[in-house]
Design a protein around this motif. Sequence first.
Motif, short mmCIF file in Angstrom:
data_model
loop_
_atom_site.label_atom_id
_atom_site.label_comp_id
_atom_site.label_asym_id
_atom_site.label_seq_id
_atom_site.Cartn_x
_atom_site.Cartn_y
_atom_site.Cartn_z
N TRP A 27 0.83 -1.21 0.00
CA TRP A 27 0.00 0.00 0.00
C TRP A 27 0.87 1.26 0.00
CZ3 TRP A 27 -5.38 -0.27 -0.19
CH2 TRP A 27 -6.04 0.95 -0.14
N SER A 30 2.19 2.75 -3.29
CA SER A 30 1.30 3.54 -4.13
C SER A 30 0.69 4.74 -3.44
CB SER A 30 0.17 2.65 -4.68
OG SER A 30 0.67 1.64 -5.52
N GLU A 339 -15.16 -6.46 -2.22
CA GLU A 339 -14.34 -7.03 -3.29
C GLU A 339 -13.52 -8.18 -2.74
OE1 GLU A 339 -11.63 -4.22 -4.93
OE2 GLU A 339 -13.19 -2.86 -5.69
N HIS A 341 -9.92 -10.55 -3.89
CA HIS A 341 -8.78 -10.68 -4.79
C HIS A 341 -7.96 -11.89 -4.33
CE1 HIS A 341 -9.44 -6.67 -6.56
NE2 HIS A 341 -9.83 -6.34 -5.34
N HIS A 346 -3.87 -13.69 -9.30
CA HIS A 346 -2.79 -12.72 -9.52
C HIS A 346 -1.60 -13.36 -10.23
CE1 HIS A 346 0.22 -9.62 -8.75
NE2 HIS A 346 0.97 -10.54 -8.19
N ARG A 372 -1.72 -2.32 -6.02
CA ARG A 372 -2.75 -2.09 -7.03
C ARG A 372 -4.03 -1.54 -6.40
NH1 ARG A 372 -3.87 -7.28 -9.95
NH2 ARG A 372 -5.79 -7.44 -8.78
N LEU A 373 -4.41 -2.11 -5.26
CA LEU A 373 -5.62 -1.65 -4.56
C LEU A 373 -5.47 -0.21 -4.12
CD1 LEU A 373 -6.52 -4.74 -2.34
CD2 LEU A 373 -7.92 -3.73 -4.15
N GLY A 375 -3.84 2.12 -5.54
CA GLY A 375 -4.03 2.97 -6.68
C GLY A 375 -5.50 3.16 -7.02
N GLN A 376 -6.31 2.15 -6.71
CA GLN A 376 -7.75 2.21 -7.01
C GLN A 376 -8.55 2.91 -5.92
OE1 GLN A 376 -8.65 -1.92 -7.40
NE2 GLN A 376 -7.64 -2.16 -9.38
N TRP A 377 -8.17 2.68 -4.66
CA TRP A 377 -9.00 3.13 -3.54
C TRP A 377 -8.53 4.44 -2.90
CZ3 TRP A 377 -13.60 1.32 -1.79
CH2 TRP A 377 -14.02 0.08 -2.26
N SER A 378 -7.24 4.71 -2.90
CA SER A 378 -6.76 5.86 -2.16
C SER A 378 -7.23 7.16 -2.80
CB SER A 378 -5.22 5.86 -2.09
OG SER A 378 -4.76 6.98 -1.37
N ARG A 379 -7.59 8.11 -1.96
CA ARG A 379 -8.03 9.41 -2.47
C ARG A 379 -6.85 10.21 -3.02
NH1 ARG A 379 -11.11 9.95 2.90
NH2 ARG A 379 -13.10 8.96 2.48
#
Length: 379
Positions: A27, A30, A339, A341, A346, A372-373, A375-379
Amino acid sequence: MRILICPDKFAGTLSAPEVAAAVVAGWRESAPGDELVVRPLSDGGPGFVEVLATAVPGRRVPVRTVDPLGRAVDGEILLTADGTTGYVESAQACGLHLLAPDERDPKRTTSYGLGALVAAAVESGVRRVVIGLGGSAVNDGGAGLLAALNAAPVDGTGLALPYGGAALLAADGLAGPPQTRGVELVAATDVDNPLTGLTGASNVYGPQKGASREDVLLLDAALERFAGVLERSLPSCPPGLAGLPGAGAAGGLGAAVLALGGHCESGIGLVSRLIDLEAAVEAADLVITGEGSFDHQSLRGKVVAGVAGAARDRGLPCVVLAGRVSAGRREAAAAGVTETHSLVDHFGGEPHGGVARAMANPADGLRALAARLAGQWSR
């Protein structure tokens, strides 16, 4: 964002703290500005003491004990700072992971090593011993545990029985009163199986410990007899022991705790309370949990189900990371999972060696998934 990371172990590969560390590392690659709160979890099985040691003030005391076949292994007790409570873990002495596949035979494996840990905790002067139950290789109803406490099962002539569940067919009494110094015993488990019968320890868990169908029938009869011996021999033993919820936990170790006047408590409930999981969930923006295999059993009272339910009740998203995912999407969503994963996917899935690579490189896979998560979830 404030991210709560609270996984269970990935059985056979990573402990819960190791899983959490891998997710944190990924985490931060990213989204280094996010606040990460780490609360590894356990339901009483392997890793119980390690998880509690991250949150409970106290000290870990090494104890030399034995494995299910009597070979020397290292165990430990977690003693609270005030000296009132000791935490021990059945998997450290009775764990299935301590045996090679061809050594698994619940007719002869023993819980004596766990009894040695309990005895050491009792002798330390605590008033309460909490025993994490799960992942065991034994089916002896806690006979070995009792032997380590001076209450070995004996036959009709007063001779001590050999170790293992099969020998209990000849049980007729106990060698003496158990030496527990009046200490309160608590079994931490999320298994509510009775000791015997179709949903008992032998039928449900015996096969994964190496029992054949014939072995299961023999062991079930042996535990039925042993339950009667415990009821006759121990004033603290509740009536109807063989049918009590939790008596079948960890090959019948729950029955031994109940017979000694102890009680069963939810493992994930106990751990969640000690680490103040509720407050951590309340303050989070996103919850990440996980385990080695996320399947239909995961949704029935295990760590992931408890975490997802807590997140759902607060309107929070909950992401599950697992080695393998086979739980149905609708069932998972109903339980509060946003979700899922998997490491197998992977690493390319099957037949491209996804399982083998997931088992060989779980930490690398978790780091990549977490990055990767983020990059998708963080503000």
